[in-house]
Design a protein around this motif. Structure first.
Motif, PDB file in Angstrom:
ATOM      1  N   HIS A 164       0.843  -1.190   0.000  1.00  0.00           N
ATOM      2  CA  HIS A 164       0.000   0.000   0.000  1.00  0.00           C
ATOM      3  C   HIS A 164       0.881   1.243   0.000  1.00  0.00           C
ATOM      4  N   ARG A 166       0.867   5.098   0.669  1.00  0.00           N
ATOM      5  CA  ARG A 166       0.046   6.118   1.327  1.00  0.00           C
ATOM      6  C   ARG A 166      -0.089   7.354   0.443  1.00  0.00           C
ATOM      7  N   ASN A 179      -7.728   2.157   3.664  1.00  0.00           N
ATOM      8  CA  ASN A 179      -7.435   0.748   3.891  1.00  0.00           C
ATOM      9  C   ASN A 179      -7.725   0.346   5.334  1.00  0.00           C
ATOM     10  N   ARG A 180      -7.437  -0.902   5.637  1.00  0.00           N
ATOM     11  CA  ARG A 180      -7.806  -1.455   6.935  1.00  0.00           C
ATOM     12  C   ARG A 180      -7.092  -0.776   8.096  1.00  0.00           C
ATOM     13  N   LYS A 181      -5.954  -0.166   7.826  1.00  0.00           N
ATOM     14  CA  LYS A 181      -5.218   0.541   8.878  1.00  0.00           C
ATOM     15  C   LYS A 181      -5.561   2.028   8.915  1.00  0.00           C
ATOM     16  N   HIS A 182      -6.640   2.366   8.194  1.00  0.00           N
ATOM     17  CA  HIS A 182      -7.250   3.691   8.303  1.00  0.00           C
ATOM     18  C   HIS A 182      -6.396   4.815   7.736  1.00  0.00           C
ATOM     19  N   TYR A 183      -5.661   4.549   6.689  1.00  0.00           N
ATOM     20  CA  TYR A 183      -5.068   5.626   5.911  1.00  0.00           C
ATOM     21  C   TYR A 183      -5.366   5.378   4.433  1.00  0.00           C
ATOM     22  N   SER A 185      -4.740   4.907   0.517  1.00  0.00           N
ATOM     23  CA  SER A 185      -3.624   4.286  -0.198  1.00  0.00           C
ATOM     24  C   SER A 185      -4.038   3.793  -1.577  1.00  0.00           C
ATOM     25  N   ASP A 326       6.026  -4.942   6.761  1.00  0.00           N
ATOM     26  CA  ASP A 326       4.918  -5.127   7.689  1.00  0.00           C
ATOM     27  C   ASP A 326       4.591  -6.618   7.780  1.00  0.00           C
ATOM     28  N   GLU A 328       2.135  -7.994   9.121  1.00  0.00           N
ATOM     29  CA  GLU A 328       0.698  -8.237   9.095  1.00  0.00           C
ATOM     30  C   GLU A 328       0.098  -7.602   7.842  1.00  0.00           C
ATOM     31  N   ILE A 330      -2.275  -5.826   5.321  1.00  0.00           N
ATOM     32  CA  ILE A 330      -3.331  -4.882   5.688  1.00  0.00           C
ATOM     33  C   ILE A 330      -4.532  -4.965   4.758  1.00  0.00           C
ATOM     34  N   ARG A 332      -8.027  -6.159   3.335  1.00  0.00           N
ATOM     35  CA  ARG A 332      -9.245  -6.511   4.059  1.00  0.00           C
ATOM     36  C   ARG A 332      -9.494  -8.016   3.969  1.00  0.00           C
TER      37      ARG A 332
END
Length: 362
Positions: A164, A166, A179-183, A185, A326, A328, A330, A332
């Motif tokens: 992703h 940003r 995205n799932r981490k709320h920024y 992208s 990362d 994990e 990100i 969904r």
């Protein structure tokens, strides 16, 4: 899909001309950085500032000089050299927090001129992807597979993953880019080989879309059997298991020893894709948070950086600090039912491969 950008009036406007006249009346620029300071850099200093070698910069500038993107310059202002075009873009791409004003001042040009420089180099480099980002040849597959075989996972010619990039909140359809981490992208899907060379790229889906949907909408999805033939690529659990794309067994706490061994070896070999992303972002730090506003420009900028990444793969680039990897994903996980469903033939292929792998777990 590769969009070929042709020269047109997209690069000129009366508003930009007025802005340029106004800027010319402002404070003087840094008049000699490119002309006097840059030539004094040794090779290590040059790489630190421009992220690729001086020779590769010169080679790109020579090619750019003969392209329509350079020769389209109009107006009465002095013509910017092809080398300055490329060097200016490399500075912008290589520095995370740099603003347009800072770059314009450093290279002694107006901000509107800088915008034109960046856009022309973006599309010049992006269109080089057809020859720079290419699937391995038959001979190259043999070499790549040998590397993975020596790392206890035979049959592999690459690893796939998504990353992703940003961006600032878009003015249209902003929620789809969240995205799932709320920024916000833009996604880039890439296949990389053992040398971290990008072999396939698909850019442009907004951040809210799951990895598996990106894959199914990419040209790669329907061409994998033809491209891989007797080989396959490795992916994480965000992708469906296919005959030519092997993914881990889902761990519900009841995996057999062979399944755990398979997952372990797959993870050891699949990380190359994440590592490739980390190197590319570390080299071209604008990718940590891209400041461009136009989504189309953003997509081509990401592809342009992938082209530069491949061109510079042999450069002795020193990584500063830890790579941004990362652990994990990100993407969904709340995808449409069946979207990430494993293929029956893919499951069989995974079982066959699992049974041939050497035991590396105690």
């Amino acid at each position: 899909t590769l969009f070929i950008f042709q020269m047109s009036d997209h690069f000129t406007s009366s508003d930009e001309d007025l802005e340029e006249i106004a800027e010319l009346m402002e404070v003087p620029k840094n008049s000699n950085y490119f002309e006097e300071t840059v030539p004094q850099y040794d090779n290590a200093q040059y790489m630190e500032h421009f992220r690729i070698s001086r020779q590769k910069t010169a080679d790109l500038a020579e090619r750019f000089k003969n392209s329509e993107y350079f020769n389209y310059q109009e107006g009465g202002a002095p013509k910017i050299s092809a080398l300055k075009f490329i060097t200016t873009f490399l500075w912008f791409a290589g520095h995370e927090s740099v603003g347009f004003r800072d770059v314009a001042d450093r290279f002694n040009m107006t901000k509107s001129s800088l915008h034109k420089v960046i856009r022309r180099v973006i599309y010049f480099l992006s269109n080089l992807s057809r020859e720079v980002i290419v699937w391995p040849t038959a001979n190259e597959k043999v070499v790549i597979e040998r590397h993975f075989r020596e790392n206890n996972f035979p049959g592999v010619i690459g690893a796939i993953d998504g990353t992703h990039i940003r961006i600032d909140k878009p003015t249209e359809d902003a929620d789809s880019y969240l995205n799932r981490k709320h920024y916000h992208s833009i996604q880039a899907q890439m296949v990389c080989d053992h040398r971290r060379m990008i072999r396939d790229i698909f850019v442009g889906f907004p951040g809210s879309v799951h990895d598996s949907r990106v894959l199914r909408n990419s040209p790669l999805y329907n061409t994998l059997p033809e491209k891989c033939q007797d080989y396959f690529i490795l992916g994480d659990s965000g992708y469906p298991c296919l005959p030519h794309l092997l993914t881990p067994f889902r761990d519900t706490g009841q995996l057999s020893r062979r399944q755990r061994n398979y997952n372990y070896l797959l993870s050891k070999n699949r990380y190359l894709a994440e590592h490739s992303f980390g190197i590319m972002k570390q080299r071209f730090r604008q990718l940590y948070h891209l400041k461009l506003r136009c989504i189309r420009d953003i997509v081509h900028f990401i592809r342009a950086c992938a082209v530069l990444h491949n061109i510079a793969i042999e450069d002795d680039f020193e990584i500063q600090g830890e790579l941004d990897i990362d652990p994990e994903p990100i993407a969904r996980r709340d995808m449409v039912e069946g979207e990430n469903e494993d293929d029956v033939n893919g499951i069989q292929q995974r079982n066959n491969v699992m049974n041939t792998l050497p035991f590396m777990l105690v």
